[in-house]
Design a protein around this motif. Sequence first.
Motif, PDB file in Angstrom:
ATOM      1  N   MET A  96       0.829  -1.208   0.000  1.00  0.00           N
ATOM      2  CA  MET A  96       0.000   0.000   0.000  1.00  0.00           C
ATOM      3  C   MET A  96       0.864   1.258   0.000  1.00  0.00           C
ATOM      4  SD  MET A  96      -2.983  -1.052  -0.387  1.00  0.00           S
ATOM      5  CE  MET A  96      -3.781   0.516  -0.256  1.00  0.00           C
ATOM      6  N   GLN A  97       1.979   1.247   0.728  1.00  0.00           N
ATOM      7  CA  GLN A  97       2.874   2.398   0.719  1.00  0.00           C
ATOM      8  C   GLN A  97       3.490   2.597  -0.661  1.00  0.00           C
ATOM      9  OE1 GLN A  97       5.711   2.026   3.899  1.00  0.00           O
ATOM     10  NE2 GLN A  97       4.124   2.073   5.476  1.00  0.00           N
ATOM     11  N   THR A  98       3.821   1.496  -1.319  1.00  0.00           N
ATOM     12  CA  THR A  98       4.351   1.581  -2.678  1.00  0.00           C
ATOM     13  C   THR A  98       3.306   2.154  -3.622  1.00  0.00           C
ATOM     14  OG1 THR A  98       5.775  -0.330  -2.260  1.00  0.00           O
ATOM     15  CG2 THR A  98       5.380   0.248  -4.563  1.00  0.00           C
ATOM     16  N   ARG A  99       2.072   1.694  -3.491  1.00  0.00           N
ATOM     17  CA  ARG A  99       0.981   2.217  -4.322  1.00  0.00           C
ATOM     18  C   ARG A  99       0.810   3.711  -4.098  1.00  0.00           C
ATOM     19  NH1 ARG A  99      -5.019   3.146  -3.349  1.00  0.00           N
ATOM     20  NH2 ARG A  99      -4.025   3.619  -1.392  1.00  0.00           N
ATOM     21  N   ASN A 100       0.849   4.138  -2.832  1.00  0.00           N
ATOM     22  CA  ASN A 100       0.681   5.551  -2.525  1.00  0.00           C
ATOM     23  C   ASN A 100       1.817   6.387  -3.105  1.00  0.00           C
ATOM     24  OD1 ASN A 100      -1.651   4.914  -1.143  1.00  0.00           O
ATOM     25  ND2 ASN A 100      -0.677   4.930   0.871  1.00  0.00           N
ATOM     26  N   LYS A 101       3.051   5.866  -3.033  1.00  0.00           N
ATOM     27  CA  LYS A 101       4.199   6.585  -3.602  1.00  0.00           C
ATOM     28  C   LYS A 101       4.069   6.692  -5.122  1.00  0.00           C
ATOM     29  CE  LYS A 101       7.026   7.480  -0.168  1.00  0.00           C
ATOM     30  NZ  LYS A 101       7.553   8.801   0.128  1.00  0.00           N
ATOM     31  N   LEU A 102       3.671   5.596  -5.767  1.00  0.00           N
ATOM     32  CA  LEU A 102       3.498   5.621  -7.222  1.00  0.00           C
ATOM     33  C   LEU A 102       2.385   6.586  -7.621  1.00  0.00           C
ATOM     34  CD1 LEU A 102       3.887   1.844  -8.103  1.00  0.00           C
ATOM     35  CD2 LEU A 102       5.439   3.699  -8.719  1.00  0.00           C
ATOM     36  N   SER A 103       1.322   6.598  -6.850  1.00  0.00           N
ATOM     37  CA  SER A 103       0.207   7.492  -7.142  1.00  0.00           C
ATOM     38  C   SER A 103       0.628   8.956  -6.997  1.00  0.00           C
ATOM     39  CB  SER A 103      -0.960   7.181  -6.202  1.00  0.00           C
ATOM     40  OG  SER A 103      -2.031   8.057  -6.434  1.00  0.00           O
ATOM     41  N   ALA A 105       3.671  10.108  -7.234  1.00  0.00           N
ATOM     42  CA  ALA A 105       4.631  10.397  -8.305  1.00  0.00           C
ATOM     43  C   ALA A 105       3.913  10.675  -9.621  1.00  0.00           C
ATOM     44  CB  ALA A 105       5.609   9.234  -8.468  1.00  0.00           C
ATOM     45  N   LEU A 106       2.885   9.902  -9.904  1.00  0.00           N
ATOM     46  CA  LEU A 106       2.101  10.134 -11.117  1.00  0.00           C
ATOM     47  C   LEU A 106       1.415  11.489 -11.065  1.00  0.00           C
ATOM     48  CD1 LEU A 106       0.961   9.087 -13.809  1.00  0.00           C
ATOM     49  CD2 LEU A 106      -0.902   8.075 -12.499  1.00  0.00           C
ATOM     50  N   ASP A 107       0.869  11.862  -9.910  1.00  0.00           N
ATOM     51  CA  ASP A 107       0.242  13.172  -9.761  1.00  0.00           C
ATOM     52  C   ASP A 107       1.247  14.288 -10.013  1.00  0.00           C
ATOM     53  OD1 ASP A 107      -2.200  12.027  -9.174  1.00  0.00           O
ATOM     54  OD2 ASP A 107      -1.960  12.229  -6.985  1.00  0.00           O
ATOM     55  N   GLU A 108       2.476  14.119  -9.515  1.00  0.00           N
ATOM     56  CA  GLU A 108       3.516  15.132  -9.733  1.00  0.00           C
ATOM     57  C   GLU A 108       3.870  15.241 -11.210  1.00  0.00           C
ATOM     58  OE1 GLU A 108       6.971  14.818  -7.269  1.00  0.00           O
ATOM     59  OE2 GLU A 108       5.752  14.386  -5.491  1.00  0.00           O
ATOM     60  N   VAL A 109       3.961  14.113 -11.898  1.00  0.00           N
ATOM     61  CA  VAL A 109       4.297  14.132 -13.325  1.00  0.00           C
ATOM     62  C   VAL A 109       3.174  14.809 -14.111  1.00  0.00           C
ATOM     63  CG1 VAL A 109       4.610  12.664 -15.348  1.00  0.00           C
ATOM     64  CG2 VAL A 109       5.836  12.149 -13.243  1.00  0.00           C
ATOM     65  N   ILE A 110       1.945  14.509 -13.766  1.00  0.00           N
ATOM     66  CA  ILE A 110       0.806  15.114 -14.468  1.00  0.00           C
ATOM     67  C   ILE A 110       0.762  16.617 -14.259  1.00  0.00           C
ATOM     68  CG2 ILE A 110      -1.736  15.259 -14.453  1.00  0.00           C
ATOM     69  CD1 ILE A 110      -1.763  12.217 -14.082  1.00  0.00           C
ATOM     70  N   ASN A 111       1.158  17.091 -13.079  1.00  0.00           N
ATOM     71  CA  ASN A 111       1.089  18.510 -12.756  1.00  0.00           C
ATOM     72  C   ASN A 111       2.314  19.302 -13.190  1.00  0.00           C
ATOM     73  OD1 ASN A 111      -1.471  18.358 -11.594  1.00  0.00           O
ATOM     74  ND2 ASN A 111      -0.636  17.693  -9.644  1.00  0.00           N
ATOM     75  N   ILE A 112       3.267  18.693 -13.887  1.00  0.00           N
ATOM     76  CA  ILE A 112       4.431  19.417 -14.368  1.00  0.00           C
ATOM     77  C   ILE A 112       3.978  20.370 -15.481  1.00  0.00           C
ATOM     78  CG2 ILE A 112       6.609  19.230 -15.654  1.00  0.00           C
ATOM     79  CD1 ILE A 112       7.093  16.581 -14.247  1.00  0.00           C
ATOM     80  N   PRO A 113       4.289  21.652 -15.339  1.00  0.00           N
ATOM     81  CA  PRO A 113       3.889  22.593 -16.399  1.00  0.00           C
ATOM     82  C   PRO A 113       4.711  22.362 -17.666  1.00  0.00           C
ATOM     83  CG  PRO A 113       5.147  23.726 -14.696  1.00  0.00           C
ATOM     84  CD  PRO A 113       4.960  22.314 -14.234  1.00  0.00           C
ATOM     85  N   LEU A 114       4.036  22.446 -18.781  1.00  0.00           N
ATOM     86  CA  LEU A 114       4.716  22.252 -20.069  1.00  0.00           C
ATOM     87  C   LEU A 114       5.121  23.539 -20.691  1.00  0.00           C
ATOM     88  CD1 LEU A 114       2.533  19.397 -21.515  1.00  0.00           C
ATOM     89  CD2 LEU A 114       4.775  19.223 -20.450  1.00  0.00           C
TER      90      LEU A 114
END
Length: 114
Positions: A96-103, A105-114
């Motif tokens: 569950m901690q791994t899932r939370n970290k991956l989630s 990380a994905l949120d951070e990647v999605i929120n990176i300004p282009l």
Amino acid sequence: MGMAQQSLLATMQKTAALASSGIITKPNTMMPIGTAFAGTQPVSFSQVLNSAIGNVNALQHSASLKQKAIDMGQSDDLSGAIIESQKASVAFSAMMQTRNKLSSALDEVINIPL
């Protein structure tokens, strides 16, 4: 902490160190994927995750069987059942901690300004 928990913790720490260094390994071999061995195939990230989920499932199933055997009077190994239950609990918490970290990380990647 028991020997099983220490072993699981050591394995998790080694895996985390390898993951942070960018080297992904085959489960239970600790050999880098890029190593040239005859007949070996690269292991994908999804295969590693599926293997980890399968291991957690197997631990939970084993704990359930031991508890059921005690409940039905087929076994008197209460300490073994408790240990199996704790192994399953630690493995599930780590997953569950791994899932939370991956989630996150994905949120951070999605929120990176282009």
